[in-house]
Enzyme design. Structure first.
Site, PDB file in Angstrom:
ATOM      1  N   SER A 137       0.832  -1.212   0.000  1.00 43.35           N
ATOM      2  CA  SER A 137       0.000   0.000   0.000  1.00 43.35           C
ATOM      3  C   SER A 137       0.859   1.253   0.000  1.00 43.35           C
ATOM      4  O   SER A 137       1.963   1.269   0.563  1.00 43.35           O
ATOM      5  CB  SER A 137      -0.863  -0.026   1.257  1.00 43.35           C
ATOM      6  N   TYR A 162      -2.120  -1.551  11.006  1.00 48.06           N
ATOM      7  CA  TYR A 162      -2.364  -2.049   9.646  1.00 48.06           C
ATOM      8  C   TYR A 162      -1.224  -1.609   8.718  1.00 48.06           C
ATOM      9  O   TYR A 162      -0.650  -2.418   7.979  1.00 48.06           O
ATOM     10  CB  TYR A 162      -3.712  -1.514   9.122  1.00 48.06           C
ATOM     11  N   LYS A 166       1.893  -3.826   6.507  1.00 48.98           N
ATOM     12  CA  LYS A 166       2.300  -3.725   5.092  1.00 48.98           C
ATOM     13  C   LYS A 166       3.798  -3.403   5.024  1.00 48.98           C
ATOM     14  O   LYS A 166       4.551  -3.995   4.232  1.00 48.98           O
ATOM     15  CB  LYS A 166       1.506  -2.618   4.381  1.00 48.98           C
TER      16      LYS A 166
END
Ligand code: UD1
Length: 353
Positions: A137, A162, A166
């Site tokens: 991302s 989160y 990544k």
């Protein structure tokens, strides 16, 4: 010259293949002639997606698809799947993805997202499968110093668990390629995926109140929510609202197929931005969606949301030059397809209430 395998001879295992980006990618892979194996535990996806995929690709292509309902963290299940299927490459989407929830449940997020990746690559290694595309991302760029963001732009600290998953999974996969030069890793950094399959048969179906802008706007349009909450109108942007690089999910899906074809026969670790290169503000999105659905969507200005950056958009030159890929759809088409999906499926994949 390396001899490239044809799609018909290539089996791609797609974790999280019933999710929003996964399902659209599976459709593109099947259309290109690949054999596809989905592994999804359906914890945040509907089994109905499988019927929709079949409807879109038709019976012949659907024969090349198999589905396993399994948690990627379940090592025994993975063993059976790798024993059963002639997997050549993995596209790894499966993971928790709600930013706010990740702040409340860091253990679950780190354990699920990082744990399942470690289980997956360990099983891959045991079966001699060393090619993987990872669903990363633009969040790894944090608050950018300069725009547009290129793959050379520095990674910045994430603002939530989160984002850290990544960030860290990218490093884990990069480490693999250093330890064992046979590994072949592609990290795809998505900007903001929106839109839906143009047929209206597949789209984003978030559970509960959507965190992301587009599904929220779509639910206002369909009457499930009263008004869009605009998080901040005092940013240093032309209209004061946050600016993002929204990309049609079909373009994103095509980016995976392009990466897959490019990486065949290679080794090492390569990063690609997948965006459009254009920034769009929250108010511009509301306007574009209002045009797509034919009514003015109400909105209210709220304070800024913690952790949000002012603006980001991608430089996608690298993907264009190496993968031969570039985004084809603009904001109007993204909103049109989102609305087509939402208006035909007001409750997502659930039956009418
Ligand atoms: C978010 C995540 C990002 C993740 C991506 C997945 C954060 C800080 N970032 O990106 O890590 O990879 O989702 O899709 O959450 N907005 C509103 N009202 C809303 C929702 C959003 O005004 O109800 C605004 C936001 O302030 C932002 C823009 O819309 O300016 C886009 O927000 P969103 O769709 O949540 O995506 P990101 O925050 O860019």
């Amino acid at each position: 010259m390396t001899h490239k395998k044809s799609p018909a001879d290539t089996c791609v295992l797609v974790t999280g293949g019933c999710g929003f980006i996964g399902s659209h990618t599976v459709v593109c892979l099947l259309k290109q002639g690949y054999q596809v194996v989905i592994v999804d535990d359906l914890s945040n996806a509907s089994e109905k997606v499988l019927d929709r995929i079949d409807q879109i690709v038709g019976p012949e292509a659907a024969e090349r698809l198999s589905f396993y309902r399994a948690d990627v963290n379940d090592r025994e299940a993975l063993e059976c799947i790798f024993d059963e299927e002639p997997v050549d490459c993995v596209i790894h989407f499966a993971g928790y993805k709600a930013v706010g929830e990740s702040v409340q449940k860091p253990i679950e997020y780190y354990s699920n997202n990082i744990g399942n990746t470690l289980t997956l690559v360990d099983a891959m290694r045991d079966h001699g499968v060393k090619s993987i595309i990872f669903s990363s991302s633009a969040t790894v760029y944090g608050d950018p110093d300069a725009l547009p963001l290129t793959e050379e732009s520095p990674k910045k600290p994430a603002t939530n668990p989160y984002g850290w998953t990544k960030w860290m999974i990218e490093e884990i996969l990069r480490s693999l390629t250093i330890a064992d030069p046979e590994w072949n890793v592609v990290l795809l950094r998505y900007f903001n995926p929106i839109g839906a399959h143009p047929s209206g048969l597949m789209g984003e179906d978030p559970k509960g109140i959507p965190n992301n802008l587009l599904p929220y706007v779509a639910q206002v349009a369909v009457g499930r929510r009263d008004a869009v909450h605009v998080f901040g109108d005092d940013y240093d942007t032309p209209d004061g609202t946050g600016v993002r690089d929204y990309i049609h999910v079909m373009d994103l899906a095509a980016g995976h197929v392009a990466a897959l074809a490019w990486m065949e026969g290679r080794t090492g670790c390569e990063v690609f931005n997948l965006g459009t290169g254009n920034g769009t503000s929250v108010l511009e999105i509301i306007k574009a969606f209002s045009a797509a659905c034919g009514k003015e969507l109400p909105y209210v200005i709220e304070p800024r949301r913690a952790g949000d950056v002012t603006a980001n958009w991608a430089d996608c030159t690298k993907a264009k030059e190496l993968l031969g890929w570039e985004a084809r759809y603009g904001i109007a088409e993204m909103c049109r397809d989102s609305w087509n999906w939402q208006s035909h499926n007001p409750n997502g994949y659930e039956e009418e209430q």
